[in-house]
Motif scaffolding. Structure first.
Motif, PDB file in Angstrom:
ATOM      1  N   SER A   1      -2.270 -31.108  19.774  1.00  0.00           N
ATOM      2  CA  SER A   1      -1.160 -31.999  19.426  1.00  0.00           C
ATOM      3  C   SER A   1      -0.070 -31.240  18.668  1.00  0.00           C
ATOM      4  N   LEU A   2      -0.484 -30.379  17.742  1.00  0.00           N
ATOM      5  CA  LEU A   2       0.486 -29.574  16.996  1.00  0.00           C
ATOM      6  C   LEU A   2       1.262 -28.641  17.924  1.00  0.00           C
ATOM      7  N   ALA A   3       0.576 -28.130  18.918  1.00  0.00           N
ATOM      8  CA  ALA A   3       1.191 -27.162  19.825  1.00  0.00           C
ATOM      9  C   ALA A   3       2.016 -27.831  20.924  1.00  0.00           C
ATOM     10  N   TYR A   4       1.922 -29.148  21.055  1.00  0.00           N
ATOM     11  CA  TYR A   4       2.586 -29.839  22.164  1.00  0.00           C
ATOM     12  C   TYR A   4       4.092 -29.547  22.260  1.00  0.00           C
ATOM     13  N   PRO A   5       4.885 -29.759  21.195  1.00  0.00           N
ATOM     14  CA  PRO A   5       6.329 -29.499  21.347  1.00  0.00           C
ATOM     15  C   PRO A   5       6.670 -28.058  21.753  1.00  0.00           C
ATOM     16  N   PRO A   6       6.090 -27.042  21.101  1.00  0.00           N
ATOM     17  CA  PRO A   6       6.441 -25.689  21.557  1.00  0.00           C
ATOM     18  C   PRO A   6       5.976 -25.408  22.987  1.00  0.00           C
ATOM     19  N   LEU A   7       4.819 -25.942  23.370  1.00  0.00           N
ATOM     20  CA  LEU A   7       4.338 -25.730  24.737  1.00  0.00           C
ATOM     21  C   LEU A   7       5.262 -26.380  25.761  1.00  0.00           C
ATOM     22  N   VAL A   8       5.735 -27.593  25.450  1.00  0.00           N
ATOM     23  CA  VAL A   8       6.671 -28.261  26.368  1.00  0.00           C
ATOM     24  C   VAL A   8       7.968 -27.453  26.443  1.00  0.00           C
ATOM     25  N   TYR A   9       8.471 -27.035  25.302  1.00  0.00           N
ATOM     26  CA  TYR A   9       9.712 -26.257  25.280  1.00  0.00           C
ATOM     27  C   TYR A   9       9.579 -24.983  26.118  1.00  0.00           C
ATOM     28  N   LEU A  10       8.521 -24.245  25.889  1.00  0.00           N
ATOM     29  CA  LEU A  10       8.316 -23.003  26.639  1.00  0.00           C
ATOM     30  C   LEU A  10       8.053 -23.287  28.123  1.00  0.00           C
ATOM     31  N   GLY A  11       7.264 -24.315  28.388  1.00  0.00           N
ATOM     32  CA  GLY A  11       6.927 -24.653  29.770  1.00  0.00           C
ATOM     33  C   GLY A  11       8.115 -25.096  30.589  1.00  0.00           C
ATOM     34  N   LEU A  12       9.033 -25.840  29.959  1.00  0.00           N
ATOM     35  CA  LEU A  12      10.199 -26.325  30.707  1.00  0.00           C
ATOM     36  C   LEU A  12      11.100 -25.179  31.158  1.00  0.00           C
ATOM     37  N   GLY A  13      10.990 -24.042  30.512  1.00  0.00           N
ATOM     38  CA  GLY A  13      11.749 -22.878  30.944  1.00  0.00           C
ATOM     39  C   GLY A  13      11.179 -22.228  32.204  1.00  0.00           C
ATOM     40  N   HIS A  14       9.950 -22.620  32.564  1.00  0.00           N
ATOM     41  CA  HIS A  14       9.276 -21.988  33.699  1.00  0.00           C
ATOM     42  C   HIS A  14       8.831 -22.958  34.791  1.00  0.00           C
ATOM     43  N   PHE A  15       8.680 -24.233  34.426  1.00  0.00           N
ATOM     44  CA  PHE A  15       8.137 -25.209  35.373  1.00  0.00           C
ATOM     45  C   PHE A  15       9.007 -26.457  35.394  1.00  0.00           C
ATOM     46  N   GLU A  16       8.937 -27.179  36.491  1.00  0.00           N
ATOM     47  CA  GLU A  16       9.615 -28.472  36.570  1.00  0.00           C
ATOM     48  C   GLU A  16       8.903 -29.451  35.640  1.00  0.00           C
ATOM     49  N   PRO A  17       9.645 -30.453  35.131  1.00  0.00           N
ATOM     50  CA  PRO A  17       9.028 -31.439  34.239  1.00  0.00           C
ATOM     51  C   PRO A  17       7.791 -32.114  34.842  1.00  0.00           C
ATOM     52  N   ARG A  18       7.811 -32.367  36.160  1.00  0.00           N
ATOM     53  CA  ARG A  18       6.650 -33.053  36.762  1.00  0.00           C
ATOM     54  C   ARG A  18       5.370 -32.263  36.553  1.00  0.00           C
ATOM     55  N   TRP A  19       5.449 -30.943  36.543  1.00  0.00           N
ATOM     56  CA  TRP A  19       4.245 -30.135  36.340  1.00  0.00           C
ATOM     57  C   TRP A  19       3.870 -30.080  34.869  1.00  0.00           C
ATOM     58  N   MET A  20       4.849 -30.184  33.996  1.00  0.00           N
ATOM     59  CA  MET A  20       4.571 -30.210  32.556  1.00  0.00           C
ATOM     60  C   MET A  20       3.950 -31.541  32.137  1.00  0.00           C
TER      61      MET A  20
ATOM     62  N   TYR B   1      12.258 -29.489  15.597  1.00  0.00           N
ATOM     63  CA  TYR B   1      12.001 -30.638  14.734  1.00  0.00           C
ATOM     64  C   TYR B   1      10.569 -31.153  14.905  1.00  0.00           C
ATOM     65  N   ASN B   2      10.205 -31.448  16.152  1.00  0.00           N
ATOM     66  CA  ASN B   2       8.910 -32.093  16.411  1.00  0.00           C
ATOM     67  C   ASN B   2       7.718 -31.155  16.309  1.00  0.00           C
ATOM     68  N   GLY B   3       7.956 -29.849  16.441  1.00  0.00           N
ATOM     69  CA  GLY B   3       6.864 -28.898  16.377  1.00  0.00           C
ATOM     70  C   GLY B   3       6.735 -28.172  15.060  1.00  0.00           C
ATOM     71  N   LEU B   4       7.733 -28.307  14.180  1.00  0.00           N
ATOM     72  CA  LEU B   4       7.666 -27.601  12.902  1.00  0.00           C
ATOM     73  C   LEU B   4       8.169 -28.459  11.743  1.00  0.00           C
ATOM     74  N   ILE B   5       9.405 -28.886  11.810  1.00  0.00           N
ATOM     75  CA  ILE B   5      10.013 -29.595  10.682  1.00  0.00           C
ATOM     76  C   ILE B   5       9.270 -30.893  10.364  1.00  0.00           C
ATOM     77  N   ALA B   6       8.921 -31.666  11.378  1.00  0.00           N
ATOM     78  CA  ALA B   6       8.210 -32.934  11.137  1.00  0.00           C
ATOM     79  C   ALA B   6       6.890 -32.690  10.408  1.00  0.00           C
ATOM     80  N   TYR B   7       6.175 -31.625  10.792  1.00  0.00           N
ATOM     81  CA  TYR B   7       4.907 -31.314  10.125  1.00  0.00           C
ATOM     82  C   TYR B   7       5.144 -30.814   8.710  1.00  0.00           C
ATOM     83  N   GLY B   8       6.237 -30.094   8.502  1.00  0.00           N
ATOM     84  CA  GLY B   8       6.597 -29.686   7.147  1.00  0.00           C
ATOM     85  C   GLY B   8       6.886 -30.882   6.260  1.00  0.00           C
ATOM     86  N   LEU B   9       7.596 -31.864   6.815  1.00  0.00           N
ATOM     87  CA  LEU B   9       7.881 -33.094   6.056  1.00  0.00           C
ATOM     88  C   LEU B   9       6.600 -33.848   5.725  1.00  0.00           C
TER      89      LEU B   9
END
Length: 183
Positions: A13-32, A153-161
């Motif tokens: 769950s913590l890794a979800y935002p960075p994984l989506v961000y990185l994945g969208l640079g390589h894959f279509e959203p449907r695969w993500m 925000y969702n992968g770092l700042i929100a957890y910091g807050l």
């Protein structure tokens, strides 16, 4: 393995935002959307708690929407969903006590005094406010910010807050306990 499951799910769950961000640079959203659907199903099966079952249904709807429309927005709405589910759980516990924070406090202190019950109720209210605030910012970043800002925000700042809120509450709790010990 049973004790390891929640830790692994939490890390995923913590890794979800960075994984989506990185994945969208390589894959279509449907695969993500496939990892989101898988994470939702695994969490629902592993926990079997109503809260996570509801989140799993919501995540499956988001993943399905992303797959059908090949759109990244539903993937970016998952943190909004999680904040909404947590808000519902915490707010419901205020309407039907004991509050979530009181339940957690009673794990350490079975005979919680009335002042402790009142304090835990207030802390539960603060968390409700946090989930509204955090969910609104998560929604804003999903709708109006770049993918990088959303992930930051969702992968770092929100957890910091969240960490600041935990730490701040701990400091306040120590002062409240000291005041009641001397009073």
């Amino acid at each position: 393995m049973k004790r390891l499951r929640p830790v692994l799910l939490g890390l995923l769950s913590l890794a979800y935002p960075p994984l989506v961000y990185l994945g969208l640079g390589h894959f279509e959203p449907r695969w993500m959307a496939l990892p989101l659907a898988a994470m939702a199903v695994v969490r629902a099966v592993a926990t079997r708690e109503k809260m996570w079952l509801a989140a799993a249904v919501g995540a499956l709807v988001l993943a399905g929407s992303s797959m059908l429309g090949n759109n990244a927005l539903p993937l970016k709405l998952y943190p909004v969903l999680v904040n909404g589910v947590l808000l519902a759980v915490f707010a419901t516990s205020l309407a039907y006590p004991p509050s979530v924070i009181e339940r957690l406090a009673r794990l350490r202190e079975k005979d919680l005094p009335p002042s402790g019950v009142a304090y835990t109720r207030r802390v539960t209210q603060v968390w409700c406010g946090f989930f509204v605030f955090n969910g609104a910012l998560a929604l804003s970043t999903a709708l109006f910010a770049s993918d990088a800002t959303w992930a930051l925000y969702n992968g770092l700042i929100a957890y910091g807050l969240m960490g600041l809120l935990f730490a701040g509450e701990w400091v306040v709790r120590q002062r409240v306990r000291a005041r009641h010990a001397h009073g």
